[in-house]
Scaffold this active site. Structure first.
Site, PDB file in Angstrom:
ATOM      1  CE  LYS A 161      22.168  -3.405  73.401  1.00  0.00           C
ATOM      2  NZ  LYS A 161      21.569  -3.309  72.050  1.00  0.00           N
ATOM      3  CB  SER A 164      22.059  -2.747  68.086  1.00  0.00           C
ATOM      4  OG  SER A 164      21.892  -1.362  68.014  1.00  0.00           O
ATOM      5  CB  SER A 181      22.871   0.185  70.813  1.00  0.00           C
ATOM      6  OG  SER A 181      22.057  -0.978  70.690  1.00  0.00           O
TER       7      SER A 181
HETATM    8  N1  GLN Z   1      21.966   2.414  65.179  1.00  0.00           N
HETATM    9  C1  GLN Z   1      20.558   2.184  65.120  1.00  0.00           C
HETATM   10  C2  GLN Z   1      19.834   3.206  65.946  1.00  0.00           C
HETATM   11  O1  GLN Z   1      20.471   4.055  66.464  1.00  0.00           O
HETATM   12  C3  GLN Z   1      20.226   0.778  65.539  1.00  0.00           C
HETATM   13  C4  GLN Z   1      20.114   0.583  66.991  1.00  0.00           C
HETATM   14  C5  GLN Z   1      19.718  -0.814  67.389  1.00  0.00           C
HETATM   15  O2  GLN Z   1      19.737  -1.737  66.572  1.00  0.00           O
HETATM   16  N2  GLN Z   1      19.321  -0.945  68.639  1.00  0.00           N
HETATM   17  O3  GLN Z   1      18.659   3.182  66.093  1.00  0.00           O
END
Ligand code: GLN
Length: 501
Positions: free
Chosen positions: A80, A179, A155
């Site tokens: 990532k 994420s 994400s």
């Molecule tokens: N969807 C969550 C957010 O928008 C989690 C994001 C993540 O785990 N980086 O914060």
């Protein structure tokens, strides 16, 4: 031979026995990246073929020289774009860091390289890991390989896609509030968020430092175990890194589940937003566990209904502080200041340096990132921090206590990973609250610091992946992996590559 359907551990054994070379395997997956990425847009930057082959040849000669390498030596992996890697930009899918080339590797990345793994490139994500659909990437949205008009989740969407589409057998991402688990769930692959502090955050670009963890994606639970074994462990360069001995995560995978106590969270299973097909997948998993000798108990997490609100105060507060460093003077995107913009500084009351920072941050950061910075700055500001930030910390404690209580009765928790299967691109992007509400089943593990894993659990009538989530007490990754591996062996899911041809 179709290499993408083998488990990484199996493929690693074939490489170790020299039945196939690391060069052949790397070329095979890099070719698939070239073949499919134009369809799914999973990658932000890919190493050129010569660089990948150079990495592969080095590992091949280490194997030929009789060096004892990790079981994953010679296997390709994607990373990532939130983790620092030398040789390519690390962008966080943000215009702000578009040209940032880190002069060092993140500890987790370095450990993978030391284990002889071949990095293919960096995967697309929501900007600074804020989002649940990969649509917040400053570059392009990624597509779900099972349905190209749907999001792969986020994400770490790009990472999940590379595994789901067989472009890489493995990937690593970060999980602050789901994420890793949510994109894994949307794409029909396995994803694991370890205990907070188990994997070093050094070189992981910070979003919310008290919640961020690095975790793996794979088609096989045994592969999650193998990757975690490589990346877990104390790192003096991360002050929150746990100084604990890492157990052998693979030796217990085949332990029988007889007598395992599984808790089903009432508040999750009865949630009004839960899609009936996902609820059914959880029930089917419950039956499968019973057939393996586990007992099922109902448990309660009474503060569960506060988890989204709690997370969406704490995470933006930490983000507003972490992202203050992108001020364009030291590094990051810097706007070209026109004379018109500079002269605005006299009317705005800002000096030219401040004006440059304001314009650079306005242009260099996307809507969602700005929204979070403003939310967090507000919640931390004088007169409000007691009502929002400190209150959220207290509720976080209550949520963690609920888990502690639940784990006095049961060994693992079973439930949904996300309320619905993958939603459509564009469906929620203009409605941040709807987007946030989806995170209700994943953020709790981050707030409580416990390990959690999402596993595929069949498909909807429309052919979209279904998933379940398992959670365990802190540092019980081996237990989680054992349960997951047994479920996979008992037929909860079969690794499937999304067909793109
Ligand atoms: N969807 C969550 C957010 O928008 C989690 C994001 C993540 O785990 N980086 O914060």
């Amino acid at each position: 031979m179709q290499l993408e359907i083998l488990s990484a551990v199996q493929l690693g054994a074939m490489i170790a026995k020299r039945e196939v070379s690391c060069r052949e395997v790397s070329k095979y997956f890099l070719d698939r990246v070239h073949q499919f990425d134009s369809i799914v847009s999973a990658m932000v930057n890919v190493f050129d073929e010569a660089t990948v082959m150079e990495q592969a040849d080095q590992v091949d000669s280490r194997i030929l020289g009789g060096e004892k390498l990790s079981p994953l030596a010679g296997l390709p992996i994607t990373i990532k774009d939130v983790l620092c890697l030398e040789g390519l930009p690390t962008t966080c899918s943000s215009k702000m860091l578009q040209n940032f080339r880190p002069p060092y590797n993140a500890t987790s990345v370095q450990r993978l390289i030391d284990a002889g793994m071949i990095v293919l490139g960096k995967t697309n994500m929501d900007e600074f890991a804020m989002g649940s659909s990969t649509e917040n990437s400053a570059f392009f949205p990624s597509r779900n390989p099972w349905a190209l008009d749907r999001t792969p989740g986020g994400s770490s969407g790009g990472s999940a896609v590379t595994v789901a589409a067989g472009m890489s057998p493995l990937s690593i991402g970060s999980d602050t509030g789901g994420s890793v688990r949510q994109p894994a769930a949307f794409c029909g692959v396995c994803g694991l968020k370890p205990t907070y502090g188990l994997v070093s955050r050094f070189g992981l670009i910070a979003f919310a430092s008290s919640l961020d963890q690095v975790g793996p994606f794979a088609h096989h639970v045994e592969d999650l175990a193998a990757v975690l074994q490589v990346i877990a462990g104390h790192d003096p360069r991360d002050s929150t890194s746990l100084n604990v001995a890492i157990p052998d995560l693979t030796s217990g995978l085949n332990a029988p589940l007889k007598g395992l106590r599984v808790g089903v969270v009432r508040e999750h299973q009865d949630h009004p937003a839960l899609d009936p097909e996902i609820s059914k997948a959880v029930q089917a998993t419950q039956k499968l566990l019973q057939s393996l000798g586990a007992t099922i108990e109902e448990v309660h997490l009474p503060n569960s209904r506060h988890s989204v609100a709690t997370y969406y105060v704490i995470a933006p507060c930490e983000a507003s502080s972490n992202l203050a460093r992108y001020e364009a003077a030291h590094y990051g995107y810097r706007a070209r200041m026109t004379t018109e913009a500079s002269s605005k500084s006299s009317t705005s009351g800002r000096n030219p340096l401040e004006e440059m920072m304001v314009v650079s941050r306005s242009q260099g950061l996307g809507e969602e990132v700005k929204r979070r910075i403003m939310l967090g700055t507000f919640a931390l500001s004088a007169g409000y921090s007691d009502a929002y930030y400190k209150q959220a910390l207290k509720v976080r404690r209550l949520i963690a206590n609920d888990y502690q209580q639940a784990f006095q009765k049961v060994d693992v928790l079973l439930g949904p990973a996300f309320p619905t299967p993958a939603f459509r691109l564009g469906e929620k992007i203009d409605d941040p609250v709807q987007m946030y509400l989806g995170d209700q089943f994943t953020v709790e593990a981050n707030l409580a610091g416990i390990p959690a894993m999402s596993l595929p659990a069949g498909f909807t009538r429309d052919g979209l992946p279904l998933a379940i989530q398992l959670q365990a007490p802190q540092l019980q990754e081996a237990r989680l992996l054992n349960v997951g591996h047994q479920l996979q062996r008992a037929g909860l899911f079969e690794p499937k590559i999304a067909g793109l041809v």
